[in-house]
Design a protein around this motif. Structure first.
Motif, PDB file in Angstrom:
ATOM      1  N   VAL A  58       0.867  -1.181   0.000  1.00  0.00           N
ATOM      2  CA  VAL A  58       0.000   0.000   0.000  1.00  0.00           C
ATOM      3  C   VAL A  58       0.898   1.223   0.000  1.00  0.00           C
ATOM      4  O   VAL A  58       1.830   1.313   0.795  1.00  0.00           O
ATOM      5  N   MET A  59       0.646   2.140  -0.938  1.00  0.00           N
ATOM      6  CA  MET A  59       1.420   3.371  -0.973  1.00  0.00           C
ATOM      7  C   MET A  59       0.461   4.541  -1.118  1.00  0.00           C
ATOM      8  O   MET A  59      -0.471   4.495  -1.919  1.00  0.00           O
ATOM      9  N   THR A  60       0.702   5.558  -0.342  1.00  0.00           N
ATOM     10  CA  THR A  60      -0.118   6.762  -0.416  1.00  0.00           C
ATOM     11  C   THR A  60       0.679   7.895  -1.052  1.00  0.00           C
ATOM     12  O   THR A  60       1.888   8.002  -0.864  1.00  0.00           O
ATOM     13  N   MET A  61      -0.009   8.705  -1.818  1.00  0.00           N
ATOM     14  CA  MET A  61       0.571   9.910  -2.411  1.00  0.00           C
ATOM     15  C   MET A  61      -0.463  11.022  -2.327  1.00  0.00           C
ATOM     16  O   MET A  61      -1.664  10.760  -2.398  1.00  0.00           O
ATOM     17  N   GLY A  62       0.010  12.244  -2.185  1.00  0.00           N
ATOM     18  CA  GLY A  62      -0.908  13.372  -2.216  1.00  0.00           C
ATOM     19  C   GLY A  62      -1.570  13.480  -3.576  1.00  0.00           C
ATOM     20  O   GLY A  62      -0.967  13.175  -4.601  1.00  0.00           O
ATOM     21  N   SER A  63      -2.804  13.898  -3.601  1.00  0.00           N
ATOM     22  CA  SER A  63      -3.535  14.050  -4.852  1.00  0.00           C
ATOM     23  C   SER A  63      -3.025  15.267  -5.624  1.00  0.00           C
ATOM     24  O   SER A  63      -2.751  16.304  -5.032  1.00  0.00           O
ATOM     25  N   PRO A  64      -2.938  15.162  -6.954  1.00  0.00           N
ATOM     26  CA  PRO A  64      -2.545  16.322  -7.752  1.00  0.00           C
ATOM     27  C   PRO A  64      -3.696  17.307  -7.941  1.00  0.00           C
ATOM     28  O   PRO A  64      -3.498  18.415  -8.401  1.00  0.00           O
TER      29      PRO A  64
END
Length: 84
Positions: free
Chosen positions: A40-46
């Motif tokens: 599971v990897m999270t990234m900020g939304s563009p």
């Protein structure tokens, strides 16, 4: 079963990349299908500072559980959301 959780970052060079059809608005990660552990990897939304993009690589039964119990929080990423 092993499980990895990671936090991604927005690529600093993304704003400068243009493949000829306009600047990038979204970068993605790649998880090889042969990988046996859950990831599971999270990234900020563009698109929205309040949203996150969450990548999940796990067995279907676990994905079905997430879809059944967290569909009010986790929505599929699609072209409408990205406005493309």
């Amino acid at each position: 079963m092993s499980f990895s959780v990671s936090a991604g970052q927005r690529f600093e060079t993304m704003d400068k990349i243009d493949f000829g059809w306009g600047k990038l608005i979204f970068g993605s990660c790649h998880v090889p299908s042969e990988r046996k552990d859950c990831f599971v990897m999270t990234m900020g939304s563009p698109m929205n500072n309040k949203d996150w993009v969450v990548y999940m690589h796990m067995p279907k039964k676990h994905m079905k559980y997430v879809e059944a119990h967290a569909s009010h929080i986790i929505k599929p990423l699609n072209a409408d959301y990205l406005k493309i």
